[in-house]
Design an enzyme around this catalytic site. Sequence first.
Site: not given
Ligand code: NAD
Ligand code: UDP
Length: 315
Positions: A12, A35-36, A58, A104, A144
């Site tokens: 969103f 996921f969402t 991520v 970094k 969360y």
């Molecule tokens: P949302 O659920 O619509 O968006 C979250 C996005 O993250 C989704 O597209 C989902 O597919 C993706 N995602 C989830 N897990 C993931 C993963 N492991 N790897 C890659 N992508 C992943 O929610 P939103 O309302 O758009 O929220 C976005 C951000 O803002 C979030 O971090 C949320 O915590 C933060 N936030 C939102 C609100 C709110 O009121 N909407 C309030 C406070 C904080």
């Molecule tokens: N990482 C990543 N992309 C990058 C560099 C690092 O996803 O371009 C990831 C890396 O795999 C690690 C994490 O980020 O798991 C933290 O990285 P950092 O260098 O801080 O720590 P370290 O690799 O020494 O654990």
Amino acid sequence: MKKILVTGGAGFIGSHLCERLLDEGNEVICLDNYFTGSKKNILHLLENPFFELVRHDVTEPYYAEIDEIYNLACPASPIHYQHDPIKTIKTSVVGATNMLGLAKRVNAKILQASTSEVYGDPKIHPQPENYWGNVNPIGLRSCYDEGKRCAESLFMNYHKQNDVRIKIIRIFNTYGTRMNTNDGRVISNFIIQALKGEDITIYGDGSQTRSFQYVDDLIEGMIRMMNTSENVIGPVNIGNPLEYSILELASEIIRLTNSSSKIIFKPLPEDDPMQRKPDISLAKEILNDWKPVIGLEEGLTKVITYFDKVLTTEK
Ligand code: NAD
Ligand code: UDP
Ligand code: UDP
């Protein structure tokens, strides 16, 4: 032209952010595991040659050469983040670590989308940034809340230990177009129930309060925060201080939709915060006099029109 990574970009808030960053002439990589989020949210951006879509989680390392990262990946609605709580914590903690590792390595600036949930069920009202919060570390919401608190700690420590350029914003309840119809959050639930003529489900007695911000105001604040000078790192609250009880919200939505829906009362979920309202003095000071400009009636009207269209298409 900056190359900007938006994690959670198909969600969103993320989809509105990608759109705005492209409009400002940047190159955008949108990373999402869906996921969402949904491809539908960013369908209209796919033809832009400066927009790149990556299906990625991520919690796995990710490599790209970028200038800035907005880290939004994380489900935000209680029903979604409680669906797989272990995954939710990993997304916040391992996800933040990977994005900080990336920042970094390539010396990118990185902004964390933290949340008002770090204040838990607050004992201070309104909530200023120096309030440490009242969070149940083992409750239903902890996957969360504590995940986001740990992410903030990681951000501060990557900054102190590794000189990573960070920004932390604490987002208060935000609503707008492209919220998921099955998101489960109060505004989407109430509007959909009102449009369908179904009962409006208030959890508890409806005296709990929230302060609702329209998504455009948030995006403006987010981008201003990313562009502040290097010594400004936050955390900073981004929200609308106009506070409403959930009962008031339900009445307003019934009024604006002209709905015949009745209000019904259901049990209050565990650890549901009783009140929430941001103190935005810091945001005003450091973000060039930023303040929300879209009021509740104006914002709700936009979302009502949006959901009305979505429901008509789904029929
Ligand atoms: P949302 O659920 O619509 O968006 C979250 C996005 O993250 C989704 O597209 C989902 O597919 C993706 N995602 C989830 N897990 C993931 C993963 N492991 N790897 C890659 N992508 C992943 O929610 P939103 O309302 O758009 O929220 C976005 C951000 O803002 C979030 O971090 C949320 O915590 C933060 N936030 C939102 C609100 C709110 O009121 N909407 C309030 C406070 C904080
Ligand atoms: N990482 C990543 N992309 C990058 C560099 C690092 O996803 O371009 C990831 C890396 O795999 C690690 C994490 O980020 O798991 C933290 O990285 P950092 O260098 O801080 O720590 P370290 O690799 O020494 O654990
Ligand atoms: N809520 C409600 N009915 C619903 C959905 C939510 O009364 O159908 C209540 C919920 O219990 C909470 C408030 O509305 O007190 C805001 O809920 P939401 O999930 O939108 O956000 P959060 O609790 O994370 O602030």
